[in-house]
Design a protein around this motif. Structure first.
Motif, PDB file in Angstrom:
ATOM      1  N   MET A 107      32.196  60.022  80.132  1.00  0.00           N
ATOM      2  CA  MET A 107      31.420  59.449  81.259  1.00  0.00           C
ATOM      3  C   MET A 107      32.352  58.970  82.531  1.00  0.00           C
ATOM      4  O   MET A 107      32.131  59.450  83.347  1.00  0.00           O
ATOM      5  N   SER A 108      33.587  58.736  82.118  1.00  0.00           N
ATOM      6  CA  SER A 108      34.488  58.334  83.286  1.00  0.00           C
ATOM      7  C   SER A 108      34.901  59.675  83.958  1.00  0.00           C
ATOM      8  O   SER A 108      35.117  59.770  85.143  1.00  0.00           O
ATOM      9  N   GLY A 109      34.854  60.736  82.924  1.00  0.00           N
ATOM     10  CA  GLY A 109      35.391  62.025  83.798  1.00  0.00           C
ATOM     11  C   GLY A 109      34.281  62.215  84.834  1.00  0.00           C
ATOM     12  O   GLY A 109      34.433  62.969  85.704  1.00  0.00           O
ATOM     13  N   LEU A 110      33.112  62.342  84.263  1.00  0.00           N
ATOM     14  CA  LEU A 110      32.039  62.708  85.267  1.00  0.00           C
ATOM     15  C   LEU A 110      32.062  62.009  86.413  1.00  0.00           C
ATOM     16  O   LEU A 110      31.949  62.503  87.424  1.00  0.00           O
ATOM     17  N   ARG A 111      32.485  60.576  86.179  1.00  0.00           N
ATOM     18  CA  ARG A 111      32.337  59.632  87.547  1.00  0.00           C
ATOM     19  C   ARG A 111      33.603  60.190  88.295  1.00  0.00           C
ATOM     20  O   ARG A 111      33.322  60.291  89.615  1.00  0.00           O
ATOM     21  N   ARG A 112      34.513  60.583  87.808  1.00  0.00           N
ATOM     22  CA  ARG A 112      35.765  60.986  88.803  1.00  0.00           C
ATOM     23  C   ARG A 112      35.208  62.240  89.428  1.00  0.00           C
ATOM     24  O   ARG A 112      35.676  62.347  90.616  1.00  0.00           O
ATOM     25  N   LYS A 113      34.787  63.149  88.774  1.00  0.00           N
ATOM     26  CA  LYS A 113      34.416  64.410  89.582  1.00  0.00           C
ATOM     27  C   LYS A 113      33.343  64.270  90.841  1.00  0.00           C
ATOM     28  O   LYS A 113      33.507  64.627  91.847  1.00  0.00           O
ATOM     29  N   SER A 114      32.382  63.136  90.619  1.00  0.00           N
ATOM     30  CA  SER A 114      31.589  62.816  91.769  1.00  0.00           C
ATOM     31  C   SER A 114      32.196  62.312  92.962  1.00  0.00           C
ATOM     32  O   SER A 114      31.725  62.293  94.080  1.00  0.00           O
ATOM     33  N   VAL A 115      33.340  61.656  92.864  1.00  0.00           N
ATOM     34  CA  VAL A 115      34.013  61.024  93.969  1.00  0.00           C
ATOM     35  C   VAL A 115      34.627  62.090  94.914  1.00  0.00           C
ATOM     36  O   VAL A 115      35.163  62.895  94.421  1.00  0.00           O
ATOM     37  N   THR A 116      34.384  61.972  96.095  1.00  0.00           N
ATOM     38  CA  THR A 116      34.611  62.875  97.196  1.00  0.00           C
ATOM     39  C   THR A 116      36.230  62.820  97.433  1.00  0.00           C
ATOM     40  O   THR A 116      36.508  61.608  97.413  1.00  0.00           O
ATOM     41  N   PRO A 117      36.901  63.893  97.422  1.00  0.00           N
ATOM     42  CA  PRO A 117      38.305  63.747  97.852  1.00  0.00           C
ATOM     43  C   PRO A 117      38.806  62.967  98.932  1.00  0.00           C
ATOM     44  O   PRO A 117      38.014  63.109  99.996  1.00  0.00           O
ATOM     45  N   PRO A 118      39.842  62.492  99.067  1.00  0.00           N
ATOM     46  CA  PRO A 118      40.436  61.774 100.450  1.00  0.00           C
ATOM     47  C   PRO A 118      40.457  62.936 101.304  1.00  0.00           C
ATOM     48  O   PRO A 118      40.826  63.810 101.219  1.00  0.00           O
ATOM     49  N   ILE A 119      40.514  62.308 102.815  1.00  0.00           N
ATOM     50  CA  ILE A 119      40.760  63.336 103.769  1.00  0.00           C
ATOM     51  C   ILE A 119      42.344  62.918 104.554  1.00  0.00           C
ATOM     52  O   ILE A 119      42.301  61.603 104.681  1.00  0.00           O
ATOM     53  N   LEU A 120      43.164  63.838 104.688  1.00  0.00           N
ATOM     54  CA  LEU A 120      44.536  63.608 105.359  1.00  0.00           C
ATOM     55  C   LEU A 120      44.496  64.274 106.606  1.00  0.00           C
ATOM     56  O   LEU A 120      44.255  65.487 106.753  1.00  0.00           O
ATOM     57  N   ILE A 121      44.398  63.491 107.729  1.00  0.00           N
ATOM     58  CA  ILE A 121      44.759  63.982 109.038  1.00  0.00           C
ATOM     59  C   ILE A 121      46.194  64.120 109.410  1.00  0.00           C
ATOM     60  O   ILE A 121      47.007  63.132 109.286  1.00  0.00           O
ATOM     61  N   ARG A 122      46.710  65.292 109.508  1.00  0.00           N
ATOM     62  CA  ARG A 122      48.292  65.598 109.339  1.00  0.00           C
ATOM     63  C   ARG A 122      48.568  65.760 110.775  1.00  0.00           C
ATOM     64  O   ARG A 122      47.904  66.375 111.522  1.00  0.00           O
ATOM     65  N   ASN A 123      50.170  65.691 111.148  1.00  0.00           N
ATOM     66  CA  ASN A 123      50.761  66.369 112.181  1.00  0.00           C
ATOM     67  C   ASN A 123      50.224  65.754 113.501  1.00  0.00           C
ATOM     68  O   ASN A 123      50.212  66.948 114.571  1.00  0.00           O
ATOM     69  N   ALA A 124      49.653  64.917 113.551  1.00  0.00           N
ATOM     70  CA  ALA A 124      49.376  64.380 115.100  1.00  0.00           C
ATOM     71  C   ALA A 124      50.500  64.397 116.023  1.00  0.00           C
ATOM     72  O   ALA A 124      51.493  63.642 115.552  1.00  0.00           O
ATOM     73  N   ARG A 125      50.099  64.999 117.077  1.00  0.00           N
ATOM     74  CA  ARG A 125      51.401  64.800 117.984  1.00  0.00           C
ATOM     75  C   ARG A 125      51.574  63.225 118.555  1.00  0.00           C
ATOM     76  O   ARG A 125      52.713  62.772 118.628  1.00  0.00           O
ATOM     77  N   GLN A 126      50.382  62.585 118.636  1.00  0.00           N
ATOM     78  CA  GLN A 126      50.280  61.067 119.178  1.00  0.00           C
ATOM     79  C   GLN A 126      49.156  60.403 118.468  1.00  0.00           C
ATOM     80  O   GLN A 126      47.921  61.000 118.387  1.00  0.00           O
ATOM     81  N   LEU A 127      49.626  59.440 117.749  1.00  0.00           N
ATOM     82  CA  LEU A 127      48.328  58.723 117.131  1.00  0.00           C
ATOM     83  C   LEU A 127      48.234  57.362 117.586  1.00  0.00           C
ATOM     84  O   LEU A 127      49.210  56.666 117.697  1.00  0.00           O
ATOM     85  N   LEU A 128      47.150  56.867 118.125  1.00  0.00           N
ATOM     86  CA  LEU A 128      46.850  55.632 118.901  1.00  0.00           C
ATOM     87  C   LEU A 128      46.273  54.794 117.787  1.00  0.00           C
ATOM     88  O   LEU A 128      45.023  55.162 117.560  1.00  0.00           O
ATOM     89  N   THR A 129      46.983  53.647 117.349  1.00  0.00           N
ATOM     90  CA  THR A 129      46.450  52.863 116.397  1.00  0.00           C
ATOM     91  C   THR A 129      45.454  51.941 116.809  1.00  0.00           C
ATOM     92  O   THR A 129      44.511  51.178 116.399  1.00  0.00           O
ATOM     93  N   LEU A 130      45.840  51.339 117.913  1.00  0.00           N
ATOM     94  CA  LEU A 130      45.227  50.179 118.796  1.00  0.00           C
ATOM     95  C   LEU A 130      45.604  48.786 117.882  1.00  0.00           C
ATOM     96  O   LEU A 130      44.754  48.034 118.089  1.00  0.00           O
ATOM     97  N   ARG A 131      46.510  48.910 116.804  1.00  0.00           N
ATOM     98  CA  ARG A 131      46.649  47.805 116.333  1.00  0.00           C
ATOM     99  C   ARG A 131      47.053  46.458 117.229  1.00  0.00           C
ATOM    100  O   ARG A 131      47.807  46.846 118.095  1.00  0.00           O
TER     101      ARG A 131
END
Ligand SMILES: [Zn+2]
Length: 416
Positions: free
Chosen positions: A1-25
Protein backbone atom coordinates in the motif's frame (compact mmCIF):
# COMPACT_ATOMS: atom_id res chain seq x y z
CA UNK A 1 0.00 0.00 0.00
CA UNK A 2 2.71 2.46 0.98
CA UNK A 3 4.61 1.56 -2.20
CA UNK A 4 1.58 2.45 -4.29
CA UNK A 5 1.18 5.71 -2.48
CA UNK A 6 4.82 6.63 -3.02
CA UNK A 7 4.48 6.03 -6.77
CA UNK A 8 1.55 8.42 -7.08
CA UNK A 9 3.44 11.33 -5.51
CA UNK A 10 4.74 13.69 -8.19
CA UNK A 11 8.51 14.25 -8.03
CA UNK A 12 9.81 17.61 -6.81
CA UNK A 13 10.97 20.24 -9.30
CA UNK A 14 14.47 21.73 -9.10
CA UNK A 15 15.03 25.11 -10.76
CA UNK A 16 18.80 25.28 -11.17
CA UNK A 17 21.46 27.65 -12.31
CA UNK A 18 19.57 30.94 -12.08
CA UNK A 19 21.85 33.84 -12.90
CA UNK A 20 19.90 35.91 -10.39
CA UNK A 21 17.08 34.82 -8.09
CA UNK A 22 14.81 37.43 -6.48
CA UNK A 23 13.34 36.06 -3.26
CA UNK A 24 11.60 39.27 -2.10
CA UNK A 25 12.10 37.95 1.41
CA UNK A 26 11.61 40.65 4.04
CA UNK A 27 9.28 41.89 6.74
CA UNK A 28 5.80 40.41 7.07
CA UNK A 29 3.09 42.51 5.47
CA UNK A 30 3.22 45.03 2.65
CA UNK A 31 6.61 46.68 2.07
CA UNK A 32 6.79 50.40 2.66
CA UNK A 33 9.33 53.16 2.05
CA UNK A 34 12.91 51.85 1.73
CA UNK A 35 11.78 48.21 2.21
CA UNK A 36 10.46 48.34 -1.36
CA UNK A 37 14.07 48.41 -2.59
CA UNK A 38 14.99 45.11 -0.88
CA UNK A 39 14.60 42.23 -3.35
CA UNK A 40 16.57 39.59 -1.44
CA UNK A 41 18.78 38.86 -4.47
CA UNK A 42 20.63 35.54 -4.61
CA UNK A 43 23.25 35.44 -7.38
CA UNK A 44 23.52 31.89 -8.84
CA UNK A 45 20.40 30.65 -7.09
CA UNK A 46 18.31 27.50 -7.15
CA UNK A 47 15.03 26.38 -5.70
CA UNK A 48 13.08 23.24 -4.98
CA UNK A 49 9.29 22.92 -5.34
CA UNK A 50 7.04 20.13 -4.13
CA UNK A 51 3.27 19.76 -4.57
CA UNK A 52 2.86 23.34 -5.74
CA UNK A 53 4.68 24.84 -2.78
CA UNK A 54 8.23 26.14 -2.31
CA UNK A 55 10.43 23.85 -0.27
CA UNK A 56 13.91 25.37 -0.59
CA UNK A 57 15.40 28.59 -1.96
CA UNK A 58 19.08 29.47 -1.80
CA UNK A 59 22.49 29.47 -3.45
CA UNK A 60 22.74 26.81 -6.19
CA UNK A 61 25.74 25.14 -4.52
CA UNK A 62 23.61 24.32 -1.51
CA UNK A 63 20.13 23.63 -2.93
CA UNK A 64 21.32 21.54 -5.90
CA UNK A 65 23.23 19.24 -3.55
CA UNK A 66 20.41 18.56 -1.10
CA UNK A 67 19.30 14.94 -0.78
CA UNK A 68 15.73 16.15 -1.49
CA UNK A 69 16.88 17.41 -4.92
CA UNK A 70 17.84 13.89 -6.05
CA UNK A 71 15.30 12.52 -8.49
CA UNK A 72 13.77 15.97 -9.01
CA UNK A 73 12.55 17.09 -12.42
CA UNK A 74 15.06 19.75 -13.46
CA UNK A 75 14.39 23.10 -15.04
CA UNK A 76 17.58 24.79 -16.18
CA UNK A 77 17.44 28.56 -15.69
CA UNK A 78 21.02 29.15 -16.81
CA UNK A 79 21.73 32.81 -17.58
CA UNK A 80 18.19 33.80 -16.61
CA UNK A 81 16.33 35.71 -13.91
CA UNK A 82 14.02 33.80 -11.53
CA UNK A 83 11.40 35.76 -9.56
CA UNK A 84 7.87 35.51 -8.14
CA UNK A 85 4.92 35.66 -10.56
CA UNK A 86 3.24 39.02 -10.96
CA UNK A 87 0.13 39.77 -8.92
CA UNK A 88 -2.16 42.05 -10.93
CA UNK A 89 -4.21 43.48 -8.08
CA UNK A 90 -6.59 45.75 -10.03
CA UNK A 91 -8.37 44.72 -13.25
CA UNK A 92 -11.76 45.07 -14.87
CA UNK A 93 -11.36 41.72 -16.61
CA UNK A 94 -14.98 41.14 -17.68
CA UNK A 95 -16.66 44.54 -17.58
CA UNK A 96 -17.06 46.70 -19.58
CA UNK A 97 -16.97 44.46 -22.68
CA UNK A 98 -14.49 45.39 -25.43
CA UNK A 99 -15.20 48.39 -27.67
CA UNK A 100 -14.59 48.39 -31.39
CA UNK A 101 -11.17 50.01 -31.95
CA UNK A 102 -11.62 53.69 -32.73
CA UNK A 103 -15.15 53.71 -31.34
CA UNK A 104 -15.98 56.39 -28.79
CA UNK A 105 -16.29 54.99 -25.29
CA UNK A 106 -19.55 53.20 -24.81
CA UNK A 107 -22.16 54.47 -22.38
CA UNK A 108 -22.46 52.47 -19.18
CA UNK A 109 -26.03 51.36 -19.86
CA UNK A 110 -25.22 50.04 -23.32
CA UNK A 111 -22.18 48.17 -21.93
CA UNK A 112 -24.52 46.45 -19.44
CA UNK A 113 -26.88 45.56 -22.31
CA UNK A 114 -24.04 44.02 -24.34
CA UNK A 115 -22.99 41.98 -21.32
CA UNK A 116 -26.52 40.70 -20.74
CA UNK A 117 -26.92 39.57 -24.36
CA UNK A 118 -23.82 37.36 -24.18
CA UNK A 119 -24.07 33.80 -22.92
CA UNK A 120 -22.08 32.78 -19.87
CA UNK A 121 -20.06 30.40 -22.06
CA UNK A 122 -19.09 33.12 -24.47
CA UNK A 123 -18.05 35.42 -21.64
CA UNK A 124 -16.05 32.63 -20.09
CA UNK A 125 -14.22 31.97 -23.37
CA UNK A 126 -13.36 35.63 -23.65
CA UNK A 127 -12.13 35.78 -20.05
CA UNK A 128 -10.10 32.65 -20.59
CA UNK A 129 -8.40 34.35 -23.57
CA UNK A 130 -7.39 37.32 -21.42
CA UNK A 131 -6.14 35.10 -18.61
CA UNK A 132 -4.06 33.03 -21.05
CA UNK A 133 -2.48 36.24 -22.37
CA UNK A 134 -1.77 37.34 -18.80
CA UNK A 135 -0.09 33.99 -18.04
CA UNK A 136 2.09 34.42 -21.14
CA UNK A 137 3.19 37.79 -19.75
CA UNK A 138 3.98 36.47 -16.29
CA UNK A 139 0.88 37.20 -14.21
CA UNK A 140 -0.03 34.35 -11.86
CA UNK A 141 -2.80 35.94 -9.74
CA UNK A 142 -5.42 38.44 -10.94
CA UNK A 143 -7.97 40.52 -9.10
CA UNK A 144 -11.10 41.15 -11.19
CA UNK A 145 -13.96 43.54 -10.49
CA UNK A 146 -17.63 43.71 -11.41
CA UNK A 147 -18.92 47.30 -11.78
CA UNK A 148 -22.14 46.96 -13.79
CA UNK A 149 -23.90 49.45 -11.53
CA UNK A 150 -27.03 48.72 -9.52
CA UNK A 151 -27.99 45.74 -11.71
CA UNK A 152 -28.28 42.38 -9.98
CA UNK A 153 -28.30 39.98 -12.93
CA UNK A 154 -25.36 41.73 -14.61
CA UNK A 155 -23.28 41.78 -11.41
CA UNK A 156 -24.11 38.15 -10.63
CA UNK A 157 -23.34 37.11 -14.20
CA UNK A 158 -19.85 38.61 -14.02
CA UNK A 159 -19.22 36.99 -10.64
CA UNK A 160 -20.33 33.56 -11.90
CA UNK A 161 -18.03 33.83 -14.91
CA UNK A 162 -15.14 34.79 -12.61
CA UNK A 163 -15.91 31.76 -10.42
CA UNK A 164 -15.86 29.52 -13.51
CA UNK A 165 -12.47 30.95 -14.55
CA UNK A 166 -10.92 30.37 -11.15
CA UNK A 167 -7.73 28.30 -11.27
CA UNK A 168 -7.72 27.86 -15.08
CA UNK A 169 -4.78 28.32 -14.78
CA UNK A 170 -4.53 31.56 -12.78
CA UNK A 171 -6.00 32.41 -9.41
CA UNK A 172 -8.80 34.95 -9.82
CA UNK A 173 -9.74 37.07 -6.80
CA UNK A 174 -13.22 38.51 -7.32
CA UNK A 175 -14.26 41.98 -6.18
CA UNK A 176 -17.77 43.42 -6.12
CA UNK A 177 -17.41 46.97 -7.46
CA UNK A 178 -20.26 49.22 -6.43
CA UNK A 179 -21.07 52.31 -8.46
CA UNK A 180 -24.05 54.57 -8.69
CA UNK A 181 -25.31 55.84 -12.01
CA UNK A 182 -22.99 58.58 -13.28
CA UNK A 183 -22.51 61.76 -11.24
CA UNK A 184 -25.10 64.31 -12.32
CA UNK A 185 -27.60 61.59 -13.27
CA UNK A 186 -28.64 60.32 -9.86
CA UNK A 187 -30.97 61.79 -7.27
CA UNK A 188 -30.83 61.45 -3.49
CA UNK A 189 -33.93 59.24 -3.57
CA UNK A 190 -32.76 56.93 -6.36
CA UNK A 191 -29.23 56.65 -4.89
CA UNK A 192 -30.61 56.01 -1.41
CA UNK A 193 -32.71 53.15 -2.78
CA UNK A 194 -29.72 51.73 -4.72
CA UNK A 195 -27.54 51.80 -1.58
CA UNK A 196 -30.32 50.22 0.47
CA UNK A 197 -30.62 47.39 -2.07
CA UNK A 198 -26.84 46.93 -2.29
CA UNK A 199 -26.27 46.83 1.49
CA UNK A 200 -29.47 45.04 2.46
CA UNK A 201 -29.81 42.51 -0.38
CA UNK A 202 -27.07 42.06 -2.92
CA UNK A 203 -23.99 42.20 -0.69
CA UNK A 204 -25.31 39.70 1.89
CA UNK A 205 -26.38 37.37 -0.96
CA UNK A 206 -22.97 37.53 -2.64
CA UNK A 207 -21.26 36.98 0.68
CA UNK A 208 -23.40 33.90 1.42
CA UNK A 209 -22.58 32.44 -2.01
CA UNK A 210 -18.92 33.36 -1.54
CA UNK A 211 -18.81 34.93 -4.98
CA UNK A 212 -16.53 37.84 -4.02
CA UNK A 213 -13.83 38.47 -1.45
CA UNK A 214 -13.59 42.25 -1.73
CA UNK A 215 -16.01 45.15 -1.96
CA UNK A 216 -14.80 48.15 -3.95
CA UNK A 217 -16.33 51.58 -4.29
CA UNK A 218 -16.33 53.84 -7.36
CA UNK A 219 -16.12 57.08 -5.40
CA UNK A 220 -17.46 60.38 -6.72
CA UNK A 221 -17.89 63.79 -5.06
CA UNK A 222 -21.73 64.04 -5.20
CA UNK A 223 -22.43 65.48 -1.69
CA UNK A 224 -25.46 63.33 -0.81
CA UNK A 225 -23.60 60.15 -1.73
CA UNK A 226 -20.90 60.53 0.93
CA UNK A 227 -22.95 58.97 3.74
CA UNK A 228 -24.07 56.19 1.36
CA UNK A 229 -20.44 55.42 0.48
CA UNK A 230 -19.56 55.19 4.17
CA UNK A 231 -22.52 52.93 4.78
CA UNK A 232 -21.43 50.69 1.91
CA UNK A 233 -17.94 50.23 3.39
CA UNK A 234 -19.22 49.76 6.97
CA UNK A 235 -21.69 47.10 5.80
CA UNK A 236 -19.05 45.41 3.64
CA UNK A 237 -16.70 45.13 6.63
CA UNK A 238 -19.44 43.80 8.88
CA UNK A 239 -20.20 41.12 6.31
CA UNK A 240 -16.51 40.14 6.16
CA UNK A 241 -15.46 41.66 2.83
CA UNK A 242 -12.10 43.39 2.52
CA UNK A 243 -12.65 46.95 1.29
CA UNK A 244 -11.18 48.93 -1.60
CA UNK A 245 -11.82 52.42 -2.92
CA UNK A 246 -11.43 53.80 -6.48
CA UNK A 247 -10.02 57.31 -6.02
CA UNK A 248 -9.54 58.52 -9.60
CA UNK A 249 -11.59 61.68 -9.20
CA UNK A 250 -9.91 65.09 -9.66
CA UNK A 251 -10.61 65.92 -5.98
CA UNK A 252 -9.90 62.65 -4.18
CA UNK A 253 -9.19 63.97 -0.65
CA UNK A 254 -12.50 62.76 0.81
CA UNK A 255 -12.13 59.37 -0.92
CA UNK A 256 -8.69 58.82 0.61
CA UNK A 257 -9.92 59.96 4.04
CA UNK A 258 -12.84 57.53 3.85
CA UNK A 259 -10.60 54.65 2.73
CA UNK A 260 -8.15 55.22 5.60
CA UNK A 261 -10.95 55.73 8.15
CA UNK A 262 -12.62 52.46 7.07
CA UNK A 263 -9.27 50.60 7.02
CA UNK A 264 -9.60 49.74 3.34
CA UNK A 265 -7.04 47.19 2.17
CA UNK A 266 -6.19 49.47 -0.75
CA UNK A 267 -7.10 52.79 -2.31
CA UNK A 268 -6.47 52.86 -6.03
CA UNK A 269 -5.57 55.28 -8.88
CA UNK A 270 -4.61 58.38 -6.82
CA UNK A 271 -3.52 60.45 -9.83
CA UNK A 272 -4.72 63.67 -8.21
CA UNK A 273 -3.68 63.32 -4.56
CA UNK A 274 -1.75 66.04 -2.73
CA UNK A 275 0.65 66.13 0.26
CA UNK A 276 -2.12 65.68 2.87
CA UNK A 277 -3.32 62.43 1.25
CA UNK A 278 0.28 61.20 0.84
CA UNK A 279 0.82 61.74 4.55
CA UNK A 280 -2.47 60.07 5.50
CA UNK A 281 -1.56 57.00 3.45
CA UNK A 282 2.00 56.86 4.83
CA UNK A 283 0.57 56.54 8.36
CA UNK A 284 -2.10 54.00 7.44
CA UNK A 285 -2.20 50.27 6.70
CA UNK A 286 -3.97 50.96 3.39
CA UNK A 287 -1.94 50.05 0.29
CA UNK A 288 -1.72 52.80 -2.36
CA UNK A 289 -2.34 50.96 -5.64
CA UNK A 290 -1.04 52.88 -8.65
CA UNK A 291 -2.03 52.12 -12.24
CA UNK A 292 0.68 53.38 -14.60
CA UNK A 293 -1.09 52.08 -17.75
CA UNK A 294 -4.26 54.02 -16.95
CA UNK A 295 -2.17 57.09 -16.08
CA UNK A 296 -0.30 56.84 -19.38
CA UNK A 297 -3.59 57.00 -21.26
CA UNK A 298 -5.01 59.81 -19.14
CA UNK A 299 -1.75 61.80 -19.13
CA UNK A 300 -1.45 62.15 -15.37
CA UNK A 301 0.53 59.96 -12.96
CA UNK A 302 0.13 59.39 -9.24
CA UNK A 303 2.95 60.82 -7.08
CA UNK A 304 4.74 57.48 -6.56
CA UNK A 305 8.00 59.07 -5.42
CA UNK A 306 6.30 61.21 -2.74
CA UNK A 307 4.30 58.20 -1.48
CA UNK A 308 7.34 55.92 -1.18
CA UNK A 309 9.57 58.63 0.31
CA UNK A 310 6.89 59.34 2.93
CA UNK A 311 6.81 55.64 3.85
CA UNK A 312 3.58 54.46 2.18
CA UNK A 313 3.04 50.88 0.95
CA UNK A 314 2.73 51.09 -2.84
CA UNK A 315 1.47 48.43 -5.27
CA UNK A 316 1.21 48.67 -9.04
CA UNK A 317 -1.35 46.98 -11.29
CA UNK A 318 -2.59 47.20 -14.88
CA UNK A 319 -6.19 48.40 -14.48
CA UNK A 320 -6.77 46.08 -17.47
CA UNK A 321 -10.16 46.82 -18.99
CA UNK A 322 -11.07 45.35 -22.40
CA UNK A 323 -12.66 48.66 -23.45
CA UNK A 324 -10.53 51.58 -22.30
CA UNK A 325 -7.27 50.13 -20.85
CA UNK A 326 -6.70 46.95 -22.90
CA UNK A 327 -3.11 46.53 -21.69
CA UNK A 328 -2.56 43.47 -19.51
CA UNK A 329 1.24 43.21 -19.35
CA UNK A 330 2.63 43.78 -15.84
CA UNK A 331 6.12 44.19 -17.36
CA UNK A 332 4.81 47.30 -19.13
CA UNK A 333 3.35 48.56 -15.83
CA UNK A 334 6.83 48.12 -14.29
CA UNK A 335 8.48 49.98 -17.20
CA UNK A 336 6.05 52.90 -16.93
CA UNK A 337 6.40 53.00 -13.14
CA UNK A 338 10.16 53.43 -13.58
CA UNK A 339 10.29 55.60 -16.70
CA UNK A 340 7.35 57.90 -15.97
CA UNK A 341 6.85 57.71 -12.19
CA UNK A 342 10.53 57.59 -11.15
CA UNK A 343 10.23 54.38 -9.16
CA UNK A 344 13.42 52.29 -9.00
CA UNK A 345 13.35 48.89 -10.74
CA UNK A 346 13.42 47.17 -7.33
CA UNK A 347 10.54 49.29 -5.99
CA UNK A 348 8.45 48.56 -9.07
CA UNK A 349 9.11 44.80 -8.81
CA UNK A 350 8.14 44.74 -5.10
CA UNK A 351 5.02 46.76 -5.96
CA UNK A 352 4.08 44.28 -8.72
CA UNK A 353 4.57 41.14 -6.63
CA UNK A 354 4.59 41.07 -2.84
CA UNK A 355 2.67 44.33 -2.33
CA UNK A 356 0.11 43.42 -5.00
CA UNK A 357 -0.41 40.17 -3.09
CA UNK A 358 -0.96 41.99 0.23
CA UNK A 359 -3.42 44.39 -1.40
CA UNK A 360 -5.67 41.41 -2.21
CA UNK A 361 -5.16 39.57 1.06
CA UNK A 362 -2.86 36.88 -0.37
CA UNK A 363 0.17 36.73 1.94
CA UNK A 364 0.94 33.22 0.63
CA UNK A 365 2.46 34.51 -2.64
CA UNK A 366 4.48 37.32 -4.21
CA UNK A 367 7.76 36.13 -2.69
CA UNK A 368 9.94 33.04 -2.99
CA UNK A 369 10.32 31.49 0.46
CA UNK A 370 9.65 28.23 2.25
CA UNK A 371 5.95 27.33 2.33
CA UNK A 372 4.82 29.98 -0.17
CA UNK A 373 2.96 29.11 -3.40
CA UNK A 374 5.26 28.05 -6.25
CA UNK A 375 4.15 30.91 -8.54
CA UNK A 376 7.41 31.56 -10.36
CA UNK A 377 8.74 33.30 -13.48
CA UNK A 378 11.88 32.56 -15.43
CA UNK A 379 12.72 35.62 -17.51
CA UNK A 380 15.06 36.22 -20.44
CA UNK A 381 17.15 38.68 -18.44
CA UNK A 382 20.31 38.27 -16.40
CA UNK A 383 19.61 41.15 -14.04
CA UNK A 384 16.35 42.58 -12.68
CA UNK A 385 17.39 46.10 -13.66
CA UNK A 386 16.85 45.11 -17.31
CA UNK A 387 13.08 44.81 -16.78
CA UNK A 388 12.04 48.47 -17.12
CA UNK A 389 14.51 49.08 -19.95
CA UNK A 390 12.99 46.48 -22.26
CA UNK A 391 9.77 48.44 -22.74
CA UNK A 392 7.29 46.42 -24.79
CA UNK A 393 9.29 43.18 -24.92
CA UNK A 394 7.82 40.09 -23.33
CA UNK A 395 10.72 38.70 -21.30
CA UNK A 396 8.87 35.63 -20.02
CA UNK A 397 10.59 32.34 -20.78
CA UNK A 398 8.51 30.22 -18.39
CA UNK A 399 5.50 30.85 -16.15
CA UNK A 400 4.97 28.40 -13.29
CA UNK A 401 1.65 28.44 -11.43
CA UNK A 402 1.32 26.39 -8.22
CA UNK A 403 4.30 24.29 -9.33
CA UNK A 404 3.03 23.62 -12.88
CA UNK A 405 4.49 25.08 -16.04
CA UNK A 406 1.53 26.93 -17.59
CA UNK A 407 3.48 28.80 -20.28
CA UNK A 408 6.72 28.09 -22.09
CA UNK A 409 8.19 30.50 -24.62
CA UNK A 410 8.00 29.19 -28.19
CA UNK A 411 10.86 28.84 -30.63
CA UNK A 412 11.41 30.82 -33.79
CA UNK A 413 11.81 28.55 -36.82
CA UNK A 414 14.93 28.89 -38.95
CA UNK A 415 14.19 30.34 -42.38
CA UNK A 416 15.00 28.36 -45.57
ZN1 LIG B 1 -10.20 50.57 -12.01
Amino acid sequence: MSGLRRKSVTPPILIRNARQLLTLRGPKGARRGPELNELGVIPHGAMLIRDGVIEEVGPAVRVENLAAARGAVEINAVGRLVMPGFVDSHTHLMFPPPCTPGEAQREHESAVKVLLTMTGHRLERRGRGYLDAMARHGTTTVEAKTGCGPHESAETKVLRVLAALQGKPLDVVATLLFRFSRAGEGSPEADGAAAEWMCGELMPKIRRRRLARFADLEWDPEPWRQELFRRFLVTARELGFGCKVHADDAMPAAAVRLAVEQEAVSVDHLEHIGPAEVEALAYSQTVATLLPGASFRRGRYAPARALIDAGAAVAIATNFNPCDTPALNMQTAISLACLAMRMSPAEAISAATVNGAHSIGCADRGLLAYGKLADILILNAGDYRELPEQLGTNLVHLTIKRGKVVYREGEVAEGD
